[in-house]
Design a protein around this motif. Structure first.
Motif, PDB file in Angstrom:
ATOM      1  N   VAL A 106     -12.273  11.663  -3.377  1.00  0.00           N
ATOM      2  CA  VAL A 106     -12.155  12.822  -2.965  1.00  0.00           C
ATOM      3  C   VAL A 106     -12.601  13.604  -1.986  1.00  0.00           C
ATOM      4  N   GLU A 107     -12.772  13.230  -0.705  1.00  0.00           N
ATOM      5  CA  GLU A 107     -13.064  13.871   0.974  1.00  0.00           C
ATOM      6  C   GLU A 107     -12.380  13.482   2.026  1.00  0.00           C
ATOM      7  N   ASN A 108     -11.718  12.598   1.456  1.00  0.00           N
ATOM      8  CA  ASN A 108     -10.495  12.032   1.645  1.00  0.00           C
ATOM      9  C   ASN A 108     -10.561  11.564   3.387  1.00  0.00           C
ATOM     10  N   LYS A 109     -11.805  11.121   3.710  1.00  0.00           N
ATOM     11  CA  LYS A 109     -12.261   9.961   4.868  1.00  0.00           C
ATOM     12  C   LYS A 109     -11.289   9.247   5.112  1.00  0.00           C
ATOM     13  N   GLN A 110     -10.608   8.467   4.473  1.00  0.00           N
ATOM     14  CA  GLN A 110      -9.627   7.461   4.363  1.00  0.00           C
ATOM     15  C   GLN A 110      -8.124   7.849   3.902  1.00  0.00           C
ATOM     16  N   PRO A 111      -7.529   8.996   4.502  1.00  0.00           N
ATOM     17  CA  PRO A 111      -5.895   9.197   3.578  1.00  0.00           C
ATOM     18  C   PRO A 111      -5.385   8.335   3.389  1.00  0.00           C
ATOM     19  N   VAL A 112      -5.036   7.114   3.831  1.00  0.00           N
ATOM     20  CA  VAL A 112      -4.036   6.412   3.602  1.00  0.00           C
ATOM     21  C   VAL A 112      -5.113   6.163   3.087  1.00  0.00           C
ATOM     22  N   PHE A 113      -5.987   5.424   2.349  1.00  0.00           N
ATOM     23  CA  PHE A 113      -6.631   4.891   1.336  1.00  0.00           C
ATOM     24  C   PHE A 113      -6.634   5.852  -0.150  1.00  0.00           C
ATOM     25  N   ALA A 114      -6.879   7.487   0.720  1.00  0.00           N
ATOM     26  CA  ALA A 114      -6.838   7.775  -1.176  1.00  0.00           C
ATOM     27  C   ALA A 114      -5.238   7.142  -1.598  1.00  0.00           C
ATOM     28  N   MET A 115      -4.110   7.625  -1.182  1.00  0.00           N
ATOM     29  CA  MET A 115      -3.256   8.123  -1.055  1.00  0.00           C
ATOM     30  C   MET A 115      -2.807   6.907  -2.169  1.00  0.00           C
ATOM     31  N   LYS A 116      -3.391   5.418  -1.557  1.00  0.00           N
ATOM     32  CA  LYS A 116      -3.009   4.480  -2.232  1.00  0.00           C
ATOM     33  C   LYS A 116      -3.615   4.417  -3.186  1.00  0.00           C
ATOM     34  N   TYR A 117      -5.084   4.271  -3.117  1.00  0.00           N
ATOM     35  CA  TYR A 117      -6.179   3.940  -4.752  1.00  0.00           C
ATOM     36  C   TYR A 117      -5.704   5.339  -5.597  1.00  0.00           C
ATOM     37  N   LYS A 118      -4.779   6.111  -5.234  1.00  0.00           N
ATOM     38  CA  LYS A 118      -4.425   7.512  -6.227  1.00  0.00           C
ATOM     39  C   LYS A 118      -2.859   6.644  -6.877  1.00  0.00           C
ATOM     40  N   LYS A 119      -2.646   6.640  -6.413  1.00  0.00           N
ATOM     41  CA  LYS A 119      -1.215   6.148  -6.425  1.00  0.00           C
ATOM     42  C   LYS A 119      -1.096   4.686  -7.899  1.00  0.00           C
ATOM     43  N   LYS A 120      -2.418   3.568  -7.176  1.00  0.00           N
ATOM     44  CA  LYS A 120      -2.843   2.611  -7.936  1.00  0.00           C
ATOM     45  C   LYS A 120      -3.298   3.172  -9.571  1.00  0.00           C
ATOM     46  N   LEU A 121      -4.138   4.265  -9.641  1.00  0.00           N
ATOM     47  CA  LEU A 121      -4.438   4.689 -10.811  1.00  0.00           C
ATOM     48  C   LEU A 121      -3.550   5.322 -11.727  1.00  0.00           C
ATOM     49  N   LYS A 122      -2.291   6.517 -10.959  1.00  0.00           N
ATOM     50  CA  LYS A 122      -1.407   6.294 -11.364  1.00  0.00           C
ATOM     51  C   LYS A 122      -0.679   5.468 -12.245  1.00  0.00           C
ATOM     52  N   ASP A 123      -0.309   4.275 -11.579  1.00  0.00           N
ATOM     53  CA  ASP A 123       0.740   3.436 -12.057  1.00  0.00           C
ATOM     54  C   ASP A 123      -0.068   2.668 -13.111  1.00  0.00           C
ATOM     55  N   GLN A 124      -1.165   2.159 -13.097  1.00  0.00           N
ATOM     56  CA  GLN A 124      -2.614   1.932 -13.879  1.00  0.00           C
ATOM     57  C   GLN A 124      -2.203   3.323 -15.301  1.00  0.00           C
ATOM     58  N   PHE A 125      -2.111   3.938 -14.906  1.00  0.00           N
ATOM     59  CA  PHE A 125      -2.073   5.505 -16.786  1.00  0.00           C
ATOM     60  C   PHE A 125      -0.895   4.744 -17.580  1.00  0.00           C
TER      61      PHE A 125
END
Length: 206
Positions: A106-125
């Protein structure tokens, strides 16, 4: 053997906790092995038995978040109740890892990881769509819709403003009735423009 494993896990947790207490208030570049070992009162040699450097500690936290999403893997929704169960399972994961998700995603302290996490969550949807055609426009439309749902779930879990049941009702409303209809009926929020006055032309020709 079990006693050794328990002690090892306890030490790793102390290191992670010490690292995290500092990471919340400063960048990782300013965190040192010494500052971590001083905080959790262990020797530097003990730290290096578990981690190569401070970046390895962060990587373990990121792995915890990514791996936790495997717990909510569902291929598709068959009933409305499936969405309820999925959202509640997701909420449990967010509750268990809320602080990590807040700062890293949410705070995007690690932008690359934030994108990876959201993609993983989207792929899991779970699959909630049945496209009649398989082309680039259709797939992009689905991808953008799932991205919006992922952002909804992350913001919901991070703020805690809505209950799980309220979030489920909102997600269903957006998917079934549309955004403006749901906002108007559930929150008395009206659009600033009358979209009904526009002549609607499908993006994809029939």
């Amino acid at each position: 053997m079990q006693t050794y494993d328990n002690a090892r896990m306890k030490t790793r947790k102390k290191i992670i906790d010490a690292f995290w207490s500092q990471y919340k208030t400063k960048s990782i570049e300013k965190i040192t092995v010494k500052s971590i070992t001083d905080e959790c009162q262990i020797h530097r040699a003990t730290f290096y038995l578990h981690y190569q450097d401070v970046y390895a500690v962060l990587e373990e936290i990121e792995d915890i978040l990514i791996n936790s999403l495997n717990q909510v893997k569902m291929e598709y929704f068959e009933t409305s109740n499936d969405l309820n169960n999925y959202a509640k399972a997701l909420l449990k994961i967010f509750e268990d890892n809320g602080e990590y998700i807040h700062y890293l995603v949410v705070e995007n302290k690690q932008p690359v990881f934030a994108m990876k996490y959201k993609k993983k969550l989207k792929d899991q949807f779970p699959n909630v769509f049945r496209p009649k055609v398989d082309d680039s426009k259709t797939n992009l439309a689905i991808d953008m819709t799932l991205s919006a749902l992922v952002e909804m779930f992350i913001q919901w879990a991070d703020t805690g403003v809505f209950s799980a049941d309220e979030m489920i009702r909102m997600a269903k409303g957006f998917m079934i009735n549309g955004i403006f209809h749901t906002l108007l009926n559930d929150f008395d929020i009206e659009p600033r423009i009358d979209l009904r006055s526009d002549q609607y032309k499908p993006i994809l020709e029939k």
